[in-house]
Motif scaffolding. Structure first.
Motif, PDB file in Angstrom:
ATOM      1  N   ASP A  15       0.832  -1.209   0.000  1.00 13.99           N
ATOM      2  CA  ASP A  15       0.000   0.000   0.000  1.00 13.99           C
ATOM      3  C   ASP A  15       0.867   1.261   0.000  1.00 13.99           C
ATOM      4  O   ASP A  15       0.530   2.248  -0.655  1.00 13.99           O
ATOM      5  CB  ASP A  15      -0.917   0.013   1.232  1.00 13.99           C
ATOM      6  CG  ASP A  15      -2.393   0.068   0.841  1.00 13.99           C
ATOM      7  OD1 ASP A  15      -2.680   0.047  -0.368  1.00 13.99           O
ATOM      8  OD2 ASP A  15      -3.245   0.131   1.745  1.00 13.99           O
ATOM      9  N   HIS A 205      -7.342  -2.139   9.066  1.00 11.91           N
ATOM     10  CA  HIS A 205      -6.519  -1.518   8.016  1.00 11.91           C
ATOM     11  C   HIS A 205      -7.144  -0.154   7.739  1.00 11.91           C
ATOM     12  O   HIS A 205      -8.180  -0.066   7.090  1.00 11.91           O
ATOM     13  CB  HIS A 205      -6.548  -2.425   6.772  1.00 11.91           C
ATOM     14  CG  HIS A 205      -5.820  -1.881   5.581  1.00 11.91           C
ATOM     15  ND1 HIS A 205      -4.659  -2.444   5.099  1.00 11.91           N
ATOM     16  CD2 HIS A 205      -6.092  -0.851   4.739  1.00 11.91           C
ATOM     17  CE1 HIS A 205      -4.251  -1.786   4.024  1.00 11.91           C
ATOM     18  NE2 HIS A 205      -5.105  -0.805   3.788  1.00 11.91           N
ATOM     19  N   HIS A 207      -7.098   3.927   6.535  1.00 11.13           N
ATOM     20  CA  HIS A 207      -6.499   5.002   5.738  1.00 11.13           C
ATOM     21  C   HIS A 207      -6.757   6.337   6.420  1.00 11.13           C
ATOM     22  O   HIS A 207      -7.655   6.462   7.245  1.00 11.13           O
ATOM     23  CB  HIS A 207      -7.044   4.973   4.310  1.00 11.13           C
ATOM     24  CG  HIS A 207      -6.343   3.944   3.465  1.00 11.13           C
ATOM     25  ND1 HIS A 207      -5.341   4.273   2.590  1.00 11.13           N
ATOM     26  CD2 HIS A 207      -6.478   2.604   3.398  1.00 11.13           C
ATOM     27  CE1 HIS A 207      -4.888   3.168   2.006  1.00 11.13           C
ATOM     28  NE2 HIS A 207      -5.561   2.134   2.469  1.00 11.13           N
ATOM     29  N   ASN A 241      -1.657   5.764   4.878  1.00 13.40           N
ATOM     30  CA  ASN A 241      -2.200   4.700   5.734  1.00 13.40           C
ATOM     31  C   ASN A 241      -1.942   5.041   7.202  1.00 13.40           C
ATOM     32  O   ASN A 241      -1.229   5.989   7.495  1.00 13.40           O
ATOM     33  CB  ASN A 241      -1.500   3.373   5.409  1.00 13.40           C
ATOM     34  CG  ASN A 241      -1.928   2.766   4.100  1.00 13.40           C
ATOM     35  OD1 ASN A 241      -1.878   3.413   3.062  1.00 13.40           O
ATOM     36  ND2 ASN A 241      -2.350   1.514   4.133  1.00 13.40           N
TER      37      ASN A 241
HETATM   38 ZN   LIG Z   1      -5.182   0.138   1.825  1.00  9.89          ZN
END
Ligand SMILES: [Zn+2]
Length: 531
Positions: A15, A205, A207, A241
């Motif tokens: 990512d 996860h 952002h 992230n």
């Molecule tokens: Zn991602």
């Protein structure tokens, strides 16, 4: 009560590689993977085997990591079988310890983006997870758009997560793909998920589109999730992230988390955090964020005055954690003590033994401070620091002298009428009383200078034959009155050892020359070349 284990999953190489302006080479990826492993990260996601040559090659290499090296890819495409999907096949064949699948968990995306049915999406999750489990891989499922999907259709979002869990996935990772979720929402939704799937199988996860990726990750942990995904320095597309460099010390140093949980990062590894963060920035040729929490140069900088005098009495008066715990330092006008312990730690790291009260340590610290003030970056240039330290301690032989060098750049038409730019360097070196003159052409002035310098070093030539320049980075610094150029050069030798050297000057050739010289001298020192 024994602390519960929290797992850290780094996706800088996957990512994080989506960051605007970031382009990792294979060498970068291997170096960063090693750095993450040294830091104590549990999972390192390497990339997308089969999607591009770099990632395919990365997964063909032997990496020797303690961390679980993870390949990322999609679940089987709708309407295909697992045995008839080349993308899935590449993923299953990759040399990876774990496979992280990404799948839709928002019914709207299933309809609009995938153009398939909810049932087929669930079947694709089951089949893909099942195939990877059958291959003996640890399996993770990234539920894309989980929080938006949950808001739109909770039954379907949960069904996607549950399907993977029932099929044997080790982790079900809830992704805030668009980065718009807020901490209280994350806490509520994760709380619902763990009624169906045990929290020690649930990951987050996040952002950073509302600048709450770190807060969202911590909220998920409070609600029961036990894996956190993020990147070093918060790299990632758009706003990035969740930043592991902020999350790790929070988990280690804030009692709410530190008393309840343990992570794979030891106290000693935590002390290398600032260094790792800055090293990554240097690799990417980005200026480290001075105001980064915990690790930024200003994170523990206090201006003189009432705050500073209170800090001298007791640092806890104006510091939320001790800066040394993350390898940062307190910055005051009177911060010699902090600087000294830093230098001592560095000397120990490179194996130079010295008494801690030796006056030369303060002398070295003064030189480092002076040079850093004019642009040298020793944190990024380990080899130049080592040479500087050895010189102050009186331990670097004068192997050779460069009496003069001359670099010419000429643009002209060649024999077939094409416009070409040619660089030629001539170097005059004195080795052991003998003068040697070498000339070389290169594809640029620095390349020509490098080639000429290394062409003939007399009795030292044998020591530098395997020396190779692997990376060259230039940054223009706008310091005081005039701009200066900082050059960082990375070199390697036949044994695979890599080191970085630095040069600073208003003139780019001069800055490059300093860094090249340091690289050669460092190699001679390391090889034990005679004076
Ligand atoms: Zn991602």
């Amino acid at each position: 009560m024994a602390p519960e284990r929290l797992y850290l999953f780094d996706t800088t190489l996957r990512d994080g590689a989506q960051t605007n302006g970031v382009d990792f080479t294979l060498g970068d990826k291997l170096a960063i993977a090693k750095m993450l492993d040294d830091l104590g990260i549990d999972y390192v996601e390497g990339g997308y085997p089969g999607a591009n040559p770099t990632d395919t090659q990365l997964f063909a290499e032997n990496r020797n990591l303690g961390a679980t090296f993870t390949a990322f890819g999609m679940t089987r495409r709708p309407g295909r079988s697992t045995s008839n999907d080349p993308g899935l096949a590449a993923l299953l064949e990759a040399k990876a310890d774990a496979i992280c699948f990404v799948a839709k968990s928002w019914d709207y995306h299933v309809r609009v983006a995938l153009e398939t049915t909810p049932e087929e999406n669930l079947a694709s999750i089951r089949d893909s997870v099942g195939a990877a489990v059958a291959k003996g891989r640890e399996v993770l499922l990234d539920c894309e758009h989980f929080f938006d999907g949950y808001k739109a259709n909770p039954q379907f979002a949960l069904a996607c997560a549950k399907a993977a869990y029932d099929e044997g996935a080790r982790w079900i990772v809830l992704c805030d793909t668009n980065g718009g979720a807020l901490p209280h929402e994350v806490e509520t939704v994760v709380g619902e998920v763990i009624k169906l799937i045990p929290g020690d199988h649930v990951g987050i996860h996040a952002h950073n589109d509302t600048e709450q990726a770190v807060a969202n990750s911590l909220a998920a942990v409070r609600a029961g999730a036990r894996q956190i995904q993020g990147t070093l320095n918060g790299l990632g597309e758009r706003c990035g992230n969740a930043n592991l460099v902020s999350i790790i010390p929070t988990l280690k140093l804030k009692p709410e988390f530190a008393d309840r949980f343990e992570i794979g990062v030891s106290d000693a590894q935590l002390e290398s955090l600032a260094h790792a963060s800055h090293r990554l920035d240097e690799m990417l040729n980005r200026a480290p964020n001075r105001h980064a929490p915990y690790v930024g140069e200003s994170a523990f900088a206090t201006k003189a005055g009432i705050h500073a005098s209170a800090i001298v009495k007791d640092p806890a008066t104006y510091e939320h954690v001790p800066p040394g715990r993350v390898g940062n330092r307190r910055k005051l006008l009177v911060s010699d003590q902090a600087g000294k312990s830093n230098v001592l730690a560095e000397l120990e790291r490179i194996g130079l033994k010295i008494d801690k009260d030796d006056a030369r340590i303060m002398q070295l610290l003064d030189v480092v401070k002076e040079r850093e003030a004019i642009g040298y970056a020793y944190e990024a240039a380990d080899a130049s620091f080592e040479l500087l330290a050895r010189r102050v301690l009186g331990k670097v032989p004068n192997y050779f002298d460069v009496e003069k060098f001359d670099v010419n750049v000429e643009q002209r038409d060649n024999a077939v009428g094409q416009r070409v730019t040619v660089s030629l360097a001539v170097v005059k070196v004195k080795v052991d009383g003998e003068t040697l003159i070498s000339a070389a052409e290169g594809n640029g002035p620095v390349n020509a200078l490098d080639l000429a310098l290394r062409k003939d070093l007399g009795k030292y030539q044998g020591y530098i034959n395997g020396l190779e320049l692997t990376d060259y980075r230039v940054r223009i610094l706008n310091g005081g009155t005039e701009a200066v150029t900082r050059v960082l050069i990375e070199s390697r030798d036949e044994s695979g050892e890599r080191w970085t050297t630095v040069g600073v000057s208003p003139n780019i050739i001069d800055a490059s020359f300093q860094a090249l010289m340091d690289s050669i001298v460092y190699k001679l020192v390391r090889s034990g070349a005679p004076a």
